[in-house]
Design a protein around this motif. Sequence first.
Motif, short mmCIF file in Angstrom:
data_model
loop_
_atom_site.label_atom_id
_atom_site.label_comp_id
_atom_site.label_asym_id
_atom_site.label_seq_id
_atom_site.Cartn_x
_atom_site.Cartn_y
_atom_site.Cartn_z
N ALA A 129 21.90 51.94 49.69
CA ALA A 129 22.04 50.49 49.90
C ALA A 129 22.92 50.19 51.11
O ALA A 129 22.64 49.26 51.86
N GLY A 140 24.08 52.72 53.38
CA GLY A 140 23.86 53.62 54.51
C GLY A 140 24.49 55.00 54.46
O GLY A 140 24.11 55.89 55.22
N SER A 141 25.46 55.22 53.56
CA SER A 141 26.14 56.52 53.56
C SER A 141 25.23 57.65 53.08
O SER A 141 25.19 58.73 53.69
N GLU A 161 22.02 57.72 53.12
CA GLU A 161 20.99 57.92 54.15
C GLU A 161 21.52 58.83 55.25
O GLU A 161 20.85 59.78 55.68
N THR A 184 26.20 57.44 43.60
CA THR A 184 26.63 57.35 42.20
C THR A 184 26.94 55.90 41.89
O THR A 184 27.69 55.26 42.63
N TYR A 185 26.35 55.35 40.82
CA TYR A 185 26.74 54.03 40.31
C TYR A 185 27.18 54.24 38.86
O TYR A 185 26.39 54.77 38.05
N ALA A 186 28.38 53.82 38.53
CA ALA A 186 28.90 53.96 37.16
C ALA A 186 28.72 55.39 36.64
O ALA A 186 28.32 55.61 35.50
N SER A 191 26.18 60.81 46.62
CA SER A 191 27.41 60.36 47.27
C SER A 191 28.22 59.60 46.23
O SER A 191 27.66 59.09 45.25
N PHE A 192 29.53 59.56 46.43
CA PHE A 192 30.39 58.79 45.51
C PHE A 192 31.62 58.30 46.26
O PHE A 192 32.05 58.92 47.24
N GLY A 193 32.15 57.18 45.78
CA GLY A 193 33.18 56.47 46.53
C GLY A 193 34.60 56.80 46.12
O GLY A 193 35.43 55.91 45.96
N ARG A 228 36.03 57.84 43.43
CA ARG A 228 36.49 57.89 42.04
C ARG A 228 35.96 59.21 41.48
O ARG A 228 36.70 60.20 41.43
N ALA A 276 31.94 59.42 50.06
CA ALA A 276 31.52 58.45 51.08
C ALA A 276 32.24 57.13 50.84
O ALA A 276 32.59 56.81 49.69
N GLN A 277 32.43 56.39 51.89
CA GLN A 277 33.13 55.10 51.79
C GLN A 277 32.59 54.29 50.62
O GLN A 277 31.37 54.17 50.45
N HIS A 278 33.49 53.77 49.81
CA HIS A 278 33.05 53.02 48.63
C HIS A 278 32.38 51.72 49.06
O HIS A 278 32.95 50.96 49.84
N MET A 313 31.98 49.08 47.56
CA MET A 313 32.68 47.87 47.12
C MET A 313 34.04 47.70 47.79
O MET A 313 34.60 46.60 47.74
C1 LIG Z 1 27.52 49.34 41.70
C2 LIG Z 1 28.30 50.51 42.24
C3 LIG Z 1 28.83 51.44 41.37
C4 LIG Z 1 29.54 52.54 41.87
N1 LIG Z 1 30.04 53.48 41.00
C5 LIG Z 1 30.75 54.52 41.48
C6 LIG Z 1 31.28 55.52 40.61
O1 LIG Z 1 31.05 55.52 39.39
N2 LIG Z 1 32.04 56.51 41.13
C7 LIG Z 1 32.34 56.56 42.47
O2 LIG Z 1 33.10 57.42 42.89
N3 LIG Z 1 31.78 55.67 43.35
C8 LIG Z 1 31.00 54.67 42.87
N4 LIG Z 1 30.44 53.77 43.74
C9 LIG Z 1 30.54 54.01 45.17
C10 LIG Z 1 29.24 54.56 45.76
O3 LIG Z 1 28.80 55.67 45.03
C11 LIG Z 1 29.44 54.97 47.21
O4 LIG Z 1 29.98 53.92 47.93
C12 LIG Z 1 28.14 55.43 47.82
O5 LIG Z 1 28.40 56.32 48.87
C13 LIG Z 1 27.29 54.30 48.35
O6 LIG Z 1 26.12 54.87 48.89
P1 LIG Z 1 25.19 54.09 49.94
O7 LIG Z 1 26.08 53.76 51.13
O8 LIG Z 1 24.16 55.09 50.30
O9 LIG Z 1 24.66 52.88 49.28
C14 LIG Z 1 29.74 52.68 43.26
C15 LIG Z 1 29.23 51.71 44.13
C16 LIG Z 1 28.51 50.65 43.64
C17 LIG Z 1 27.95 49.65 44.61
#
Ligand SMILES: Cc1cc2nc3c(=O)[nH]c(=O)nc-3n(C[C@H](O)[C@H](O)[C@H](O)COP(=O)(O)O)c2cc1C
Length: 277
Positions: free
Chosen positions: A13, A15-16, A18, A65-67, A94-96, A98, A126-128, A130
């Motif tokens: 969503a 870019g990380s 990707e 990773t989401y939740a 990827s994960f932000g 946590r 990867a950069q979170h 949120m």
């Molecule tokens: C709705 C949502 C839930 C997320 N849940 C987690 C999580 O459980 N653990 C974590 O470390 N990061 C979490 N993140 C961070 C994303 O995994 C991280 O920013 C990811 O690299 C985003 O990938 P993208 O840039 O390809 O969309 C979450 C982000 C979003 C938007």
Amino acid sequence: MKIKQVWGVYYSATGSTEKLVKFFSTVLAACLHVPVKFRPLNSPADRQPTQSFTDSDLLVVGTPTYAGKVPNKLLPAFQSCLLGNDTPAVAMVSFGNRSYDHALAELCFVLEQNGFHTVGAAACVAQHAMAAQLAANRPTNEDLQFMGRFAEKLAGKLDAADALPPPLCVPGDANAAYYTPLDLQGRKAVFLKATPKTDVEKCTNCKICAYVCPMGSIDPNHVTNITGICIKCHACIKRCPAHAKYFDDDALLSHIAMLCANYSAAKSYETFLSNFS
Ligand SMILES: Cc1cc2nc3c(=O)[nH]c(=O)nc-3n(C[C@H](O)[C@H](O)[C@H](O)COP(=O)(O)O)c2cc1C
């Protein structure tokens, strides 16, 4: 093993993922001296066709990773768009900063269910999406170099292997529950119904937000209207050139503040390689 084509497949969503999938797939393809192609699963239209792969394809499949798991609204796409036929695959989440909790295990499980054989896997910080200050600017060049070395190692193993190795074991439980988001006070943060708001003074009506929403939930004719589900992916917020989109939901903002307060310490990448004999 004779690989003839590498595919980088991703939902991303902001870019990380990707960036990580494209970089890793490109290095892998270069090491194997084969071409690379990409397949996004970002928009509803991207997720329409089901694609079959052969045992001479190699897939790199990435998701955020989401939740703590594969994003639940994207799970059906990973389950139905990609059909393997003894096709080797690399799972990448990827994960932000946590935790990736069970996301990698779930992605490996889905791939194995669909006829793929997981030969490698990676959990990438990867950069979170949120909170820009969590894992800010990651993946960095050093992160990508680390992933490049993993791609070289995997390519060497694949080149030398006569047959597919046994399936990969990664941390986590594919059937585990989703992570429960908490607020700053440690209470359950409920923000399922939160939707992005639009600062109409800043909005130029370019419609990029509608185009990038992975759920197709922003009305292109009235971009302030949310017509479907919002998965809080932050695509519209991150990609709005006028910075006109924002969330004002108290529970969501408190959850983001909690993440920033508790998960700022830098995490490391983790990679997993099958037991090639
Ligand atoms: C709705 C949502 C839930 C997320 N849940 C987690 C999580 O459980 N653990 C974590 O470390 N990061 C979490 N993140 C961070 C994303 O995994 C991280 O920013 C990811 O690299 C985003 O990938 P993208 O840039 O390809 O969309 C979450 C982000 C979003 C938007």
